[in-house]
Design an enzyme around this catalytic site. Structure first.
Site, PDB file in Angstrom:
ATOM      1  N   GLY A 188      -7.505  12.066  -9.420  1.00 15.45           N
ATOM      2  CA  GLY A 188      -6.441  11.642 -10.315  1.00 15.45           C
ATOM      3  C   GLY A 188      -6.720  10.214 -10.759  1.00 15.45           C
ATOM      4  O   GLY A 188      -7.837   9.702 -10.627  1.00 15.45           O
ATOM      5  N   LYS A 209      11.750   4.910  -1.312  1.00 12.63           N
ATOM      6  CA  LYS A 209      11.036   5.948  -2.062  1.00 12.63           C
ATOM      7  C   LYS A 209      12.086   6.885  -2.637  1.00 12.63           C
ATOM      8  O   LYS A 209      13.205   7.010  -2.104  1.00 12.63           O
ATOM      9  CB  LYS A 209      10.100   6.748  -1.150  1.00 12.63           C
ATOM     10  CG  LYS A 209       8.902   7.345  -1.863  1.00 12.63           C
ATOM     11  CD  LYS A 209       7.839   6.294  -2.122  1.00 12.63           C
ATOM     12  CE  LYS A 209       6.562   6.907  -2.670  1.00 12.63           C
ATOM     13  NZ  LYS A 209       5.507   5.905  -2.825  1.00 12.63           N
ATOM     14  N   GLY A 255      -9.980  13.758  -4.372  1.00 11.02           N
ATOM     15  CA  GLY A 255      -8.918  13.606  -5.356  1.00 11.02           C
ATOM     16  C   GLY A 255      -9.355  12.712  -6.499  1.00 11.02           C
ATOM     17  O   GLY A 255      -9.701  11.549  -6.292  1.00 11.02           O
TER      18      GLY A 255
END
Length: 368
Positions: free
Chosen positions: A181, A79, A179
């Protein structure tokens, strides 16, 4: 303290990146490359401190190792994060290119992708500087992974429904989505298309209004969605939203996350969920569809094979939940599932390994 954190989690590499012209403050964490080069998204976030940024990139990269292993991919886990100075800081081409150069310097051991705070345009800007990035539209391959992550999340929901003896159909199933998104909206679109009843929330009022209009959803206040009465709770925002402090208030039958690291303390919180007879679909398995799509494209999988693998999350979740009946929690069962594959990779070449070359990825031991 940094070395102690790396050793505790089993990390191989942690790289700090700075570019004065663009203001880049980046960190790349490579957790494990046993199965192949490590793939993981690039997250832009206004962390409260350098320590918080380090903790997040270490935590997220470790999860990516298990996600790739559980998805039966010949890739490792990594990451990267970009520490912005404020939540309102806009992404710029110079910042993306600087991050791209940092990724290129890793020589192919790390393959970047889209994550929170990064869109396909940002990825394409990065791709002007590096071959080792996925998730763009014009320069880098892959596009937005959210639709594929959502397909995997819904597939995981089906596996959980089957595990408890219900039909895998979502018709009339009450799903609370936290959420809205790209991921949350895609989950809503699939679920609403199958007749699910949606409860939704987001910190952005315009996204709530859109979901109510498009999907016939019912709006729920942000601070009430976790404890909303529903069949399936689907957190699709940031992580660590389910904690020892709020598990007692949950009124769902199943937790099927779209977000990463939704449990504050995975070992303890997953056991607490099990103690309350709440089915937990481990996040690093349940939300693996986006990784499967991008990694699969990198490895050269066909579209049909990618679709099969993403939909197979249903069967993987069902198997993990069956295994969890003999263990402390579904999280423990999922970790064992992933670690067995990692161990097989350490012992020999039974699993195909990806070898990165200049501008491509090929199989070192047969096709993936």
């Amino acid at each position: 303290m940094v070395f102690e954190s790396m050793i505790a989690r089993g990390h191989e590499t942690l790289v700090f990146c700075h570019d004065d012209a663009s203001g880049l403050r980046g960190i790349i964490a490579i957790h494990n490359t046993t199965l192949g080069p490590a793939l993981g998204g690039t997250r832009r976030w206004a962390y409260k401190s350098e320590a918080a940024a380090i903790e997040d990139v270490l935590r997220l990269s470790e999860a990516m190792t298990y996600k790739a292993a559980a998805a039966d991919l010949p890739m490792g886990g990594a990451k990267s994060v970009i520490w912005t100075r404020s939540p309102d800081e806009k992404p710029t081409e110079s910042l993306a290119r600087a991050m791209g150069r940092a990724v290129e310097r890793m020589g192919g051991i790390y393959i970047a992708a889209e994550d929170v705070g990064v869109n396909t345009q940002f990825i394409d800007w990065m791709a002007e500087e590096t071959k080792f990035v996925m998730g763009g539209e014009k320069v880098a391959a892959g596009g937005d992974p959210a639709p594929f992550t959502a397909l995997g999340v819904v597939s995981g929901m089906r596996g959980a429904l089957r595990h408890v003896g219900r039909s895998k159909s979502l018709k009339d199933v009450v799903i609370a989505v936290q959420g809205l998104g790209a991921l949350g909206r895609n989950v809503c679109q699939i679920a609403a298309g199958e007749g699910a009843k949606l409860l939704v929330t987001d910190i952005r009022e315009e996204l709530i209004e859109d979901a109510v209009k498009r999907f016939g959803a019912t709006a729920v206040p942000v601070d009430e969605i976790i404890s909303a009465e529903c069949d399936i709770l689907c957190p699709c925002a940031l992580g660590q939203v389910i904690t020892a402090n709020n598990i007692a208030s949950l009124r769902c039958k199943i937790v099927a996350p779209g977000a990463n690291n939704v449990l504050d303390d995975p070992d303890e919180d997953a056991a607490m969920l099990s103690g309350r007879s709440i089915i937990y679909c481990p996040d690093f398995v349940n939300n693996g569809g986006g990784l499967l799509q991008l990694a699969g494209l990198w490895c050269g999988f066909s579209a049909a094979e990618l679709d099969r693998r993403i939909r197979n999350i249903e069967n993987v979740i069902e198997q993990i939940l069956k295994d969890a009946e003999k263990m402390s929690s579904a999280h423990a069962a999922a970790l064992e599932y992933a670690k067995k594959r990692l161990e097989a990779g350490r012992k020999g070449p039974s699993t195909p390994r990806v070898r990165t070359t200049k501008g491509s990825a090929t199989s070192a031991q047969g096709s993936a």
